[in-house]
Design a protein around this motif. Structure first.
Motif, PDB file in Angstrom:
ATOM      1  N   CYS A  39       1.007  -1.052  -0.608  1.00 38.15           N
ATOM      2  CA  CYS A  39      -0.166   0.066   0.246  1.00 38.15           C
ATOM      3  C   CYS A  39       1.000   1.611  -0.233  1.00 38.15           C
ATOM      4  O   CYS A  39       2.119   0.712   0.556  1.00 38.15           O
ATOM      5  CB  CYS A  39      -1.056   0.030   1.322  1.00 38.15           C
ATOM      6  SG  CYS A  39      -2.190   1.440   0.961  1.00 38.15           S
TER       7      CYS A  39
ATOM      8  N   CYS B 113      -2.041   3.268   7.150  1.00 41.11           N
ATOM      9  CA  CYS B 113      -2.947   4.010   8.675  1.00 41.11           C
ATOM     10  C   CYS B 113      -3.220   3.324   9.686  1.00 41.11           C
ATOM     11  O   CYS B 113      -3.464   1.657   9.540  1.00 41.11           O
ATOM     12  CB  CYS B 113      -4.806   3.941   7.564  1.00 41.11           C
ATOM     13  SG  CYS B 113      -4.718   4.209   5.329  1.00 41.11           S
TER      14      CYS B 113
ATOM     15  N   CYS C 290      -6.000   0.643   9.771  1.00 38.25           N
ATOM     16  CA  CYS C 290      -6.245  -0.304   8.825  1.00 38.25           C
ATOM     17  C   CYS C 290      -7.027  -2.089   9.350  1.00 38.25           C
ATOM     18  O   CYS C 290      -5.810  -2.489  10.359  1.00 38.25           O
ATOM     19  CB  CYS C 290      -4.746  -0.862   8.005  1.00 38.25           C
ATOM     20  SG  CYS C 290      -4.768  -1.322   6.546  1.00 38.25           S
TER      21      CYS C 290
HETATM   22  S1  SF4 Z   1      -6.860   1.119   5.038  1.00 34.37           S
HETATM   23 FE1  SF4 Z   1      -5.392  -0.174   4.930  1.00 34.37          FE
HETATM   24  S2  SF4 Z   1      -4.843  -0.989   2.759  1.00 34.37           S
HETATM   25 FE2  SF4 Z   1      -6.526   0.972   2.714  1.00 34.37          FE
HETATM   26  S3  SF4 Z   1      -5.292   3.073   2.311  1.00 34.37           S
HETATM   27 FE3  SF4 Z   1      -4.927   2.567   4.476  1.00 34.37          FE
HETATM   28  S4  SF4 Z   1      -2.972   1.345   5.043  1.00 34.37           S
HETATM   29 FE4  SF4 Z   1      -4.050   0.959   3.074  1.00 34.37          FE
END
Ligand code: SF4
Length: 310
Positions: free
Chosen positions: A26, A30, A33
């Motif tokens: 990615c 986040c 996540c």
């Molecule tokens: S939620 Fe997870 S998969 Fe989605 S952008 Fe954020 S880090 Fe990437």
């Protein structure tokens, strides 16, 4: 396996998921996540798998399942796959289902990424911040992606894309839920001018255990500030598509590696596959680990344990 489900989705109904990206690759990592911390933080696109194999699997699954959307989503950021545009266009040619792309929107500043998404019916990008500092704290982006560039990419895409844009704002307690921050997010959202705005909260186990759901009054304030938004602070309901699985173990490991499963959902899958005792023995054998979050017990395949800060 590139295609999974259909899985019940709060925004897309029965969604046939397509993951064109290696697990946890990615451009963000986040704090909320549900797949855990990013293990491969990338900002450069590349072909990840033979694209013909992905297409073949999509077409096979479409024939054997009932879905409302084909959704390119991934175990990470799907626009990092340089074949995404080809996959969307070919899928569009050969099926009649609408196509959605769930993306973090970070790479829309690249013209080739915007062009790739033009054939989709709905694009669901994310915007969790209205300034660089909050962006870095919540999304933890690749060093080559800054807030202004990311936002301009989403604004440019809106001008070029004739389909629907359903923007998601994920709120995390203490990170982006103050009135000041929400007002800054509102300024950015207005510049993008999406067709719909969804407000989410981390209802499933997050990458960082300190990423918490905001207080109910903060969510209400966000709804007032982001006028016309819809709150998604409830769990999805509905059945997972399990037609392609012959046994509970395979179904739970495959679905659970992409979509955190509540323990009750795992037992439901076991029941539908007419088996008993499989879920419990997977837990006692260490193939699944249990995680308590928000008054629910979740089951996750053990190989994902190191992704979670718990
Ligand atoms: S939620 Fe997870 S998969 Fe989605 S952008 Fe954020 S880090 Fe990437």
């Amino acid at each position: 396996m590139y295609v999974y489900g259909p899985v019940p989705s709060r925004r897309l109904g029965r969604s046939l998921g397509v993951s064109p990206i290696p697990s946890k690759t990615c451009s963000y990592s986040c704090v909320y996540c549900q797949l855990g911390r990013t293990t491969s933080l990338e900002a450069v696109r590349k072909s990840c798998f033979p694209k013909e194999n992905i297409l073949k699997e999509i077409l096979q699954k479409v024939l054997s399942s009932e879905a409302d959307f084909i959704t390119f989503v991934g175990d990470g950021e799907p626009t990092l796959n340089a074949d995404l545009g080809w996959l969307i266009r070919q899928t569009k040619k050969e099926t009649r289902l609408p196509i959605a792309v769930i993306t973090n929107g970070s790479l829309l500043f690249k013209k080739d990424v915007r062009d790739d998404l033009l054939s989709a019916d709905v694009v669901l990008p994310t915007l969790d911040a209205g300034d660089q500092e909050t962006f870095k704290r919540i999304n933890r982006p690749h060093k080559n992606i800054d807030f202004d560039i990311m936002l301009q990419g989403q604004i440019d895409f809106r001008k070029e894309f004739s389909g629907k844009i359903w923007l998601e704002v994920m709120l995390v307690k203490g990170l982006n839920d103050s009135i000041e921050q929400l007002k800054r997010i509102k300024v950015a959202v207005d510049k993008i001018d999406p067709d719909r705005i969804y407000i989410s909260v981390p209802i499933r186990p997050p990458a960082e255990k300190w990423a918490e759901i905001p207080a109910p009054e903060s969510i209400l304030e966000a709804q007032e500030i982001l006028q016309g938004s819809t709150s998604l602070n409830m769990l999805e309901s509905g059945e997972f598509g399990i037609e392609e699985f012959s046994d509970t173990k395979q179904a739970i490991l495959e679905i659970g590696s992409r979509h955190p499963l509540r323990k009750s959902q795992a037992y439901e899958i076991e029941k539908r596959l007419s088996e008993t005792g499989i879920v419990d023995s997977m837990i006692s054998d260490g193939e699944l680990f249990e995680m308590e979050y928000n008054n629910e017990t979740y089951l996750m395949p053990s190989h994902l344990k190191h992704h979670k800060n718990r």
